[in-house]
Write an enzyme that holds these catalytic residues in place. Structure first.
Site, short mmCIF file in Angstrom:
data_model
loop_
_atom_site.label_atom_id
_atom_site.label_comp_id
_atom_site.label_asym_id
_atom_site.label_seq_id
_atom_site.Cartn_x
_atom_site.Cartn_y
_atom_site.Cartn_z
N ASN A 9 0.86 -1.18 0.00
CA ASN A 9 0.00 0.00 0.00
C ASN A 9 0.90 1.24 0.00
O ASN A 9 1.70 1.43 0.92
CB ASN A 9 -0.89 -0.04 1.26
N HIS A 62 1.11 6.23 1.86
CA HIS A 62 1.89 7.17 2.67
C HIS A 62 3.03 7.84 1.92
O HIS A 62 3.59 8.82 2.40
CB HIS A 62 2.33 6.53 3.97
N ARG A 90 3.52 18.84 1.27
CA ARG A 90 4.06 20.02 0.60
C ARG A 90 3.24 20.44 -0.63
O ARG A 90 3.52 21.47 -1.23
CB ARG A 90 5.50 19.74 0.14
N HIS A 102 -5.50 3.77 -1.72
CA HIS A 102 -6.83 4.12 -1.19
C HIS A 102 -7.15 5.54 -1.63
O HIS A 102 -6.51 6.50 -1.17
CB HIS A 102 -6.78 4.02 0.34
N ARG A 161 -9.30 8.24 -1.00
CA ARG A 161 -10.28 8.65 0.02
C ARG A 161 -11.15 9.78 -0.50
O ARG A 161 -10.73 10.57 -1.34
CB ARG A 161 -9.55 9.13 1.28
N ARG A 183 -6.95 12.96 0.98
CA ARG A 183 -5.86 13.46 1.82
C ARG A 183 -4.48 12.94 1.38
O ARG A 183 -3.47 13.52 1.71
CB ARG A 183 -6.10 13.15 3.29
N GLU A 235 -8.57 0.64 -3.00
CA GLU A 235 -9.42 0.70 -1.81
C GLU A 235 -10.31 1.93 -1.93
O GLU A 235 -9.82 3.02 -2.27
CB GLU A 235 -8.57 0.88 -0.55
N THR A 242 -8.04 3.74 8.40
CA THR A 242 -9.28 2.96 8.40
C THR A 242 -9.39 2.25 9.74
O THR A 242 -8.56 1.40 10.06
CB THR A 242 -9.26 1.93 7.25
N GLU A 268 -11.20 -9.12 2.97
CA GLU A 268 -9.90 -8.81 3.57
C GLU A 268 -10.14 -8.73 5.06
O GLU A 268 -10.91 -7.86 5.52
CB GLU A 268 -9.32 -7.50 3.03
N HIS A 275 -3.82 -4.54 7.71
CA HIS A 275 -3.90 -3.45 8.68
C HIS A 275 -3.02 -3.74 9.90
O HIS A 275 -3.21 -4.74 10.58
CB HIS A 275 -5.32 -3.13 9.15
N GLY A 276 -2.07 -2.85 10.11
CA GLY A 276 -1.22 -2.94 11.29
C GLY A 276 -0.16 -4.03 11.22
O GLY A 276 0.51 -4.31 12.22
N GLY A 333 1.07 -1.34 4.40
CA GLY A 333 1.43 0.01 4.01
C GLY A 333 2.39 0.67 4.97
O GLY A 333 3.58 0.79 4.71
N HIS A 334 1.87 1.07 6.12
CA HIS A 334 2.61 1.95 7.02
C HIS A 334 3.99 1.43 7.39
O HIS A 334 4.98 2.16 7.33
CB HIS A 334 1.77 2.21 8.29
#
Ligand code: PXP
Length: 246
Positions: free
Chosen positions: A8, A11, A19, A44, A46, A50, A71, A102, A152, A195-196, A217-218
């Site tokens: 993902n 980020h 910026r 994703h 959104r 964002r 997503e 999410t 998922e 997730h996570g 992702g993160h």
């Protein structure tokens, strides 16, 4: 079947949007992730835009050679966009403007009619549809009723338990996940998870029977920033020293 990794790239776009300029480009990150062996790219789009922008998804559709997973919220606006861009897969997620990420799965059980219509429309356009759900029996049953191809499973609770609780609680979470995978497979649903997930907890989820793909992702973007720091600083120093010598 070996489990797949979906990366993902949201980020990378989060950093760009800090910026509002052109770099770093999530499309470039997608190319590098694929070259490193990622089996798929997830983004994703959104409602609040964002991080990922429409332009990103359109370009990703052009360059992703593995598997593009979009997503999105189960809204009419997003359905129209997906039909226009034709990702390989759509994963339906809940959206709440104030959330940091999410936060929970899509409550398919409570939104069976509208989610079913969205899934049918996407499937009519040859898009594979996954629904992001909490690992709960009523949500897995609802995903089947709604006609999803994949679920998922939301691994956020597992990830929290891994950080904060003991082995007994972790075993309970893992057994709940395994039970939901078995239930989904009994219904003919295919199963992803996400997730996570991070470098410390991935071994537990990667060992679960029946999961096809993990979407991460993160932790990957965070690791990329850190392992890339040494080279990035050295390259800048080299440029400064070179300019001084002139
Ligand atoms: N899967 C879904 C459905 C998500 O919404 C997210 C977060 O955007 C992820 C996976 C990836 O989660 P993380 O960034 O914590 O790896």
């Amino acid at each position: 079947m070996p489990k797949h990794l979906g990366v993902n790239i949201d980020h990378i776009a989060t950093i760009r949007e800090a910026r509002k300029i052109r770099e770093p480009d999530p499309v470039a990150a997608a190319v590098l992730a694929e070259l490193a062996g990622a089996h798929g790219i997830t983004a994703h789009l959104r409602e609040d835009r964002r991080h990922i922008q429409e332009r990103d998804v359109r370009l990703l559709r052009g360059i992703v050679t593995t598997h593009l997973n979009l997503e999105m919220a189960a809204s009419q606006e997003m359905v129209q966009f997906a039909i226009d861009v034709l990702p390989d897969m759509v994963t339906l997620v809940p959206e709440n403007r104030k959330e940091v990420t999410t936060e929970g799965g899509l409550n398919v059980a409570a939104r069976l009619d509208d989610v079913s219509k969205v899934i049918q429309t996407l499937k009519n356009n040859d898009i594979i549809v996954s629904v992001f759900v909490d690992p709960e029996t009523d949500q897995v049953k609802a995903a089947r009723k709604a006609g999803a191809d994949f679920i998922e499973l939301h691994t956020g609770r597992f990830a929290d338990t891994f950080e904060k609780s003991g082995q007994a609680e972790l075993d309970r979470e893992l057994s709940q996940l395994q039970d939901m995978i078995a239930l989904a497979m009994k219904y003919g649903l295919r199963v992803n998870a996400g997730h996570g997930l991070n470098y410390r907890n991935i071994s537990y989820i990667a060992a679960l029977e029946g999961i096809e793909e993990m979407n991460i992702g993160h932790s990957i973007i965070s690791r990329a920033a850190l392992v890339g720091m040494d080279r990035a600083v050295r390259e800048m120093l080299d440029l400064i020293r070179e300019a001084e010598r002139k």
